[in-house]
Design an enzyme around this catalytic site. Structure first.
Site, short mmCIF file in Angstrom:
data_model
loop_
_atom_site.label_atom_id
_atom_site.label_comp_id
_atom_site.label_asym_id
_atom_site.label_seq_id
_atom_site.Cartn_x
_atom_site.Cartn_y
_atom_site.Cartn_z
N LYS A 1 0.83 -1.22 0.00
CA LYS A 1 0.00 0.00 0.00
C LYS A 1 0.86 1.27 0.00
CE LYS A 1 -3.54 -2.57 -0.20
NZ LYS A 1 -4.41 -3.21 0.75
C1 LIG Z 1 -5.52 -4.26 1.11
C2 LIG Z 1 -6.98 -4.04 1.12
C3 LIG Z 1 -7.78 -4.32 2.23
C4 LIG Z 1 -7.26 -5.04 3.43
O1 LIG Z 1 -6.15 -4.44 3.98
P1 LIG Z 1 -5.31 -5.23 5.08
O2 LIG Z 1 -4.56 -4.16 5.78
O3 LIG Z 1 -4.42 -6.18 4.33
O4 LIG Z 1 -6.26 -5.94 5.96
C5 LIG Z 1 -9.11 -3.98 2.19
N1 LIG Z 1 -9.66 -3.42 1.10
C6 LIG Z 1 -8.94 -3.16 0.00
C7 LIG Z 1 -9.61 -2.50 -1.16
C8 LIG Z 1 -7.58 -3.48 -0.02
O5 LIG Z 1 -6.86 -3.24 -1.13
#
Ligand SMILES: *Cc1c(COP(=O)(O)O)cnc(C)c1O
Length: 390
Positions: free
Chosen positions: A187
């Site tokens: 991210k």
């Molecule tokens: C990565 C992601 C999540 C979950 O994030 P985590 O921190 O891995 O739990 C939820 N929604 C979207 C759209 C994502 O890309």
């Protein structure tokens, strides 16, 4: 051809962050404590959110948002089929029913104009997902939520640093409005694993603070401190979703670098846009007409499978042979077995999402990419398209 494999994403961890993690490890306090609190304060200051609560993932944040907003059995929650499965799994674990609304294939976001017709008297919340970091058209969604008394949970896992009409995603100060960010390694910033729940709703913030740590009225850090008292009470059964100080140490450093990271992400995306605009092989997402700043979490063109006479998976395999990593974000959610079997969703139900699901590919995009890396991706994509006469 490139000599070494280029992954589609890679985190940028500084020596300062590594030293800050070592500092936490040596301090005797590893779990949630002063650094998690400092990270929350820095995050609230950055986004302008009245409350920011650090958690061990965005999945945890979305789950707690559902629980703190009181979503449960009999309730319907509107979201998009073009998202990561966590968005819908947490709705299910809260006991509510997900209702999908198709996307706009040009922006890949939920089609705000279609939401109203999906509302029933059971609808309790809308969960827009800012796909790839492009903010959804929030004005009509917020108006609808206000008029119908619905809660809003923004899945902003892709959108840290993105702006909608000048406002940072996560800055909402309105009640019953929650925004959740992810710090997974791919991210915009990372803490290893982690997430942040932002809200202006005091009750949601208080419930989240309790629910993330067993429902206990006081965190361990406060209980074990010199002036702490050993007693606590439990008002509802919570979960174990807190962020460690060793994670927050990374997050504090990452947050300071966010604007630089996103600037680099935008510059790379701009080079891709320019290079691919005139190619026949890729279909690029369109910028919506409303004022926005794209978060550029991922770069996701659609493979023009008809024109190339080649499937998206074959396109990805060819790039891999040229040492270019790619990823798939996402197969449309309703096409996964569980959801189809549980809700009777089938191919044909959300044609726009299916069109995208069959064509979308994530090309490499991360701040540490060099200009040469970007050239390698462009050259490889061109070679694959040229070989197919496009
Ligand atoms: C990565 C992601 C999540 C979950 O994030 P985590 O921190 O891995 O739990 C939820 N929604 C979207 C759209 C994502 O890309």
């Amino acid at each position: 051809m490139r000599k070494t494999f280029l992954p589609f994403a890679r985190p940028s961890i500084s020596e300062e962050a590594i030293a800050d993690v070592a500092d936490s490890l040596r301090s005797g306090w590893i779990t949630t404590g002063p650094k998690a609190q400092a990270f929350e304060e820095a995050f609230a200051a950055y986004t302008g959110a009245p409350y920011a609560l650090a958690l061990n993932s965005a999945t945890a944040g979305l789950h707690l948002a559902c629980l703190a907003l009181g979503l449960g059995p009999g309730d319907e929650v509107i979201t998009t089929p073009m998202t990561f499965v966590a968005t819908v799994n947490v709705i299910l674990w809260a006991g509510a029913r997900p209702v999908l609304v198709d996307i706009d294939r040009r922006t890949l976001n939920i089609d705000a104009a279609r939401i109203e017709s999906a509302l029933t008297e059971r609808t309790k919340a809308i969960v827009p997902v800012h796909f790839a970091g492009l903010p959804c058209d929030m004005d009509p969604i917020e108006t609808l939520a206000r008029e119908r008394g619905l809660a809003l949970i923004e899945d902003a896992a892709h959108a840290l640093g993105a702006r909608y009409k000048g406002r940072l995603v996560g800055s909402s100060t309105e009640g019953r409005h929650v925004t959740v960010f992810s710090f997974h390694p791919t991210k915009n910033i990372t803490t290893g694993e982690g997430g942040m729940l932002c809200t202006g709703d005091e009750e949601v913030a208080e419930k989240t603070a309790l629910l993330r740590q067993h429902g206990m009225s006081k965190g361990a850090w406060k209980r074990y401190a010199v002036q702490g008292t050993p007693h606590y009470d439990v008002h509802f059964p919570g979960l174990k979703y807190n962020m460690l100080d060793i994670e927050a140490a990374i997050g504090l450093d990452q947050l300071r670098r966010l604007e630089d990271f996103n600037g680099r992400r935008r510059a790379i995306a701009a080079r891709y846009d320019e290079a691919f605009a005139d190619r026949g092989g890729l279909i690029l997402p369109e910028a919506p007409s409303y004022d926005h700043l794209h978060g550029r979490h991922i770069y996701t063109p659609l493979v023009d499978v008809d024109r190339l006479g080649m499937s998206r998976d074959a396109f990805m395999a060819r790039l891999r042979e040229l040492n270019i990593g790619t990823a798939l974000h996402y197969q449309a959610l309703h096409l996964f077995s569980y959801y189809g079997e549980t809700f009777g969703w089938r191919r044909g139900d959300f044609p726009e999402a299916e069109y995208v699901s069959d064509r979308i590919v994530s090309l490499p995009l991360f701040p540490a990419m060099t200009d040469e890396d970007v050239d390698d991706v462009i050259d490889a994509v061109r070679a694959v398209c040229l070989a197919k006469g496009a």
